[in-house]
Design a protein around this motif. Structure first.
Motif, PDB file in Angstrom:
ATOM      1  N   THR A 201      46.126  43.969  36.450  1.00  0.00           N
ATOM      2  CA  THR A 201      46.180  45.382  36.066  1.00  0.00           C
ATOM      3  C   THR A 201      45.570  46.274  37.142  1.00  0.00           C
ATOM      4  N   GLU A 202      44.370  45.918  37.604  1.00  0.00           N
ATOM      5  CA  GLU A 202      43.694  46.743  38.611  1.00  0.00           C
ATOM      6  C   GLU A 202      44.481  46.839  39.902  1.00  0.00           C
ATOM      7  N   GLN A 203      45.144  45.777  40.265  1.00  0.00           N
ATOM      8  CA  GLN A 203      45.924  45.774  41.504  1.00  0.00           C
ATOM      9  C   GLN A 203      47.363  46.239  41.268  1.00  0.00           C
ATOM     10  N   ASP A 204      47.692  46.592  40.022  1.00  0.00           N
ATOM     11  CA  ASP A 204      49.054  46.987  39.653  1.00  0.00           C
ATOM     12  C   ASP A 204      50.064  45.981  40.199  1.00  0.00           C
ATOM     13  N   HIS A 205      49.749  44.710  39.960  1.00  0.00           N
ATOM     14  CA  HIS A 205      50.586  43.623  40.483  1.00  0.00           C
ATOM     15  C   HIS A 205      51.818  43.436  39.613  1.00  0.00           C
ATOM     16  N   SER A 206      52.876  42.946  40.213  1.00  0.00           N
ATOM     17  CA  SER A 206      54.164  42.856  39.530  1.00  0.00           C
ATOM     18  C   SER A 206      54.390  41.541  38.778  1.00  0.00           C
ATOM     19  N   ALA A 207      53.437  40.603  38.782  1.00  0.00           N
ATOM     20  CA  ALA A 207      53.613  39.369  38.006  1.00  0.00           C
ATOM     21  C   ALA A 207      53.443  39.684  36.521  1.00  0.00           C
ATOM     22  N   ASP A 208      54.091  38.920  35.678  1.00  0.00           N
ATOM     23  CA  ASP A 208      54.023  39.111  34.220  1.00  0.00           C
ATOM     24  C   ASP A 208      52.612  38.765  33.729  1.00  0.00           C
ATOM     25  N   ARG A 209      51.896  39.747  33.241  1.00  0.00           N
ATOM     26  CA  ARG A 209      50.498  39.572  32.820  1.00  0.00           C
ATOM     27  C   ARG A 209      50.374  38.622  31.633  1.00  0.00           C
ATOM     28  N   ASP A 210      51.265  38.763  30.670  1.00  0.00           N
ATOM     29  CA  ASP A 210      51.189  37.902  29.485  1.00  0.00           C
ATOM     30  C   ASP A 210      51.390  36.439  29.848  1.00  0.00           C
TER      31      ASP A 210
ATOM     32  N   LEU B 184      46.479  37.213  44.395  1.00  0.00           N
ATOM     33  CA  LEU B 184      47.616  38.109  44.223  1.00  0.00           C
ATOM     34  C   LEU B 184      48.266  38.272  45.584  1.00  0.00           C
ATOM     35  N   LEU B 185      49.485  37.807  45.670  1.00  0.00           N
ATOM     36  CA  LEU B 185      50.218  37.756  46.933  1.00  0.00           C
ATOM     37  C   LEU B 185      51.435  38.666  46.870  1.00  0.00           C
TER      38      LEU B 185
ATOM     39  N   ALA C 103      42.787  40.732  47.524  1.00  0.00           N
ATOM     40  CA  ALA C 103      43.468  40.302  46.307  1.00  0.00           C
ATOM     41  C   ALA C 103      43.192  38.836  45.993  1.00  0.00           C
ATOM     42  N   SER C 104      41.928  38.455  46.038  1.00  0.00           N
ATOM     43  CA  SER C 104      41.568  37.080  45.750  1.00  0.00           C
ATOM     44  C   SER C 104      40.235  37.051  45.009  1.00  0.00           C
ATOM     45  N   TRP C 105      40.174  36.248  43.947  1.00  0.00           N
ATOM     46  CA  TRP C 105      38.967  36.117  43.142  1.00  0.00           C
ATOM     47  C   TRP C 105      38.674  34.643  42.917  1.00  0.00           C
ATOM     48  N   ARG C 106      37.381  34.314  42.838  1.00  0.00           N
ATOM     49  CA  ARG C 106      36.923  32.953  42.531  1.00  0.00           C
ATOM     50  C   ARG C 106      35.813  33.080  41.502  1.00  0.00           C
ATOM     51  N   VAL C 107      35.943  32.363  40.380  1.00  0.00           N
ATOM     52  CA  VAL C 107      34.987  32.491  39.284  1.00  0.00           C
ATOM     53  C   VAL C 107      34.563  31.110  38.807  1.00  0.00           C
ATOM     54  N   ALA C 108      33.262  30.891  38.709  1.00  0.00           N
ATOM     55  CA  ALA C 108      32.736  29.674  38.090  1.00  0.00           C
ATOM     56  C   ALA C 108      32.765  29.896  36.578  1.00  0.00           C
ATOM     57  N   LEU C 109      33.332  28.961  35.857  1.00  0.00           N
ATOM     58  CA  LEU C 109      33.466  29.076  34.404  1.00  0.00           C
ATOM     59  C   LEU C 109      32.554  28.088  33.699  1.00  0.00           C
TER      60      LEU C 109
ATOM     61  N   VAL D 271      44.595  22.340  39.789  1.00  0.00           N
ATOM     62  CA  VAL D 271      45.910  22.436  39.147  1.00  0.00           C
ATOM     63  C   VAL D 271      46.303  23.901  39.260  1.00  0.00           C
ATOM     64  N   TRP D 272      47.538  24.165  39.673  1.00  0.00           N
ATOM     65  CA  TRP D 272      47.938  25.536  39.986  1.00  0.00           C
ATOM     66  C   TRP D 272      49.315  25.875  39.440  1.00  0.00           C
ATOM     67  N   PHE D 273      49.555  27.186  39.359  1.00  0.00           N
ATOM     68  CA  PHE D 273      50.901  27.685  39.081  1.00  0.00           C
ATOM     69  C   PHE D 273      51.112  28.948  39.890  1.00  0.00           C
ATOM     70  N   HIS D 274      52.376  29.256  40.113  1.00  0.00           N
ATOM     71  CA  HIS D 274      52.785  30.458  40.838  1.00  0.00           C
ATOM     72  C   HIS D 274      53.769  31.216  39.956  1.00  0.00           C
ATOM     73  N   LEU D 275      53.562  32.526  39.841  1.00  0.00           N
ATOM     74  CA  LEU D 275      54.514  33.397  39.148  1.00  0.00           C
ATOM     75  C   LEU D 275      55.108  34.346  40.166  1.00  0.00           C
ATOM     76  N   SER D 276      56.415  34.430  40.202  1.00  0.00           N
ATOM     77  CA  SER D 276      57.090  35.387  41.076  1.00  0.00           C
ATOM     78  C   SER D 276      56.959  36.786  40.498  1.00  0.00           C
ATOM     79  N   PRO D 277      57.106  37.806  41.336  1.00  0.00           N
ATOM     80  CA  PRO D 277      57.057  39.174  40.810  1.00  0.00           C
ATOM     81  C   PRO D 277      58.215  39.427  39.847  1.00  0.00           C
ATOM     82  N   LEU D 278      57.952  40.254  38.846  1.00  0.00           N
ATOM     83  CA  LEU D 278      59.021  40.670  37.938  1.00  0.00           C
ATOM     84  C   LEU D 278      59.890  41.702  38.639  1.00  0.00           C
ATOM     85  N   PRO D 279      61.181  41.710  38.350  1.00  0.00           N
ATOM     86  CA  PRO D 279      62.021  42.794  38.875  1.00  0.00           C
ATOM     87  C   PRO D 279      61.486  44.131  38.362  1.00  0.00           C
ATOM     88  N   ARG D 280      61.612  45.170  39.131  1.00  0.00           N
ATOM     89  CA  ARG D 280      61.033  46.465  38.808  1.00  0.00           C
ATOM     90  C   ARG D 280      61.389  46.942  37.393  1.00  0.00           C
TER      91      ARG D 280
END
Length: 151
Positions: free
Chosen positions: A39-48, A77-78, A14-20, A136-145
């Motif tokens: 989406t592919e990992q069906d992760h619970s963080a808010d996609r928008d 994705l943690l 669940a880790s990706w690195r991309v040169a932009l 520079v980073w940010f963390h989003l907690s999982p959304l409640p189910r």
């Protein structure tokens, strides 16, 4: 790292690195990668929210660093949420991510709300030095189910 985006999925599941590219074209590429990863990992963080904050970080890196310097997107994705980092070659830290700036951004100005959005919408955010500049980073907690969007 200059040129077209390089999509590299790391050996961690669940880790990706991309040169932009160092252009505004980097913003939609970064948004698409974050949405696809969540989406592919069906992760619970808010996609928008993840897409919006990623776009802000990448746009800031493009705007505030020298053309031709590498920009890199790292998505992790943690179990406790999603962490997104944007690496650039400028060691200068961004504006204060932990405390609001004095006064509110001018509603008529095109710029000045990115860090406010980052502080307001993320669970946590910050920056750290790297060997070649900063991340520079940010963390989003999982959304409640019950608040998770249906795919």
């Amino acid at each position: 790292m200059n040129g077209p985006a390089l999509y590299e999925r790391s050996s961690a599941p669940a880790s990706w690195r991309v040169a932009l590219p160092h252009s505004t074209a980097a913003v939609p590429v970064a948004r698409a990668l974050v949405r696809t990863a969540l989406t592919e990992q069906d992760h619970s963080a808010d996609r928008d929210t993840a897409e919006l904050l990623t776009a802000e970080l990448v746009a800031n890196a493009v705007e505030h660093t020298c053309a031709g310097t590498p920009i890199e997107l790292v998505v992790r994705l943690l179990p406790n949420g999603c962490r997104v980092e944007v690496h650039d070659g400028d060691p200068e830290p961004p504006g204060d991510l932990t405390r609001p700036s004095p006064g509110m951004p001018d509603p008529w100005q095109e710029h000045g709300r990115g860090l406010l959005l980052l502080r307001t919408l993320s669970s946590s955010c910050g920056h750290r030095p790297t060997e070649s500049g900063k991340a520079v980073w940010f963390h989003l907690s999982p959304l409640p189910r019950q608040r998770r969007p249906h795919s």
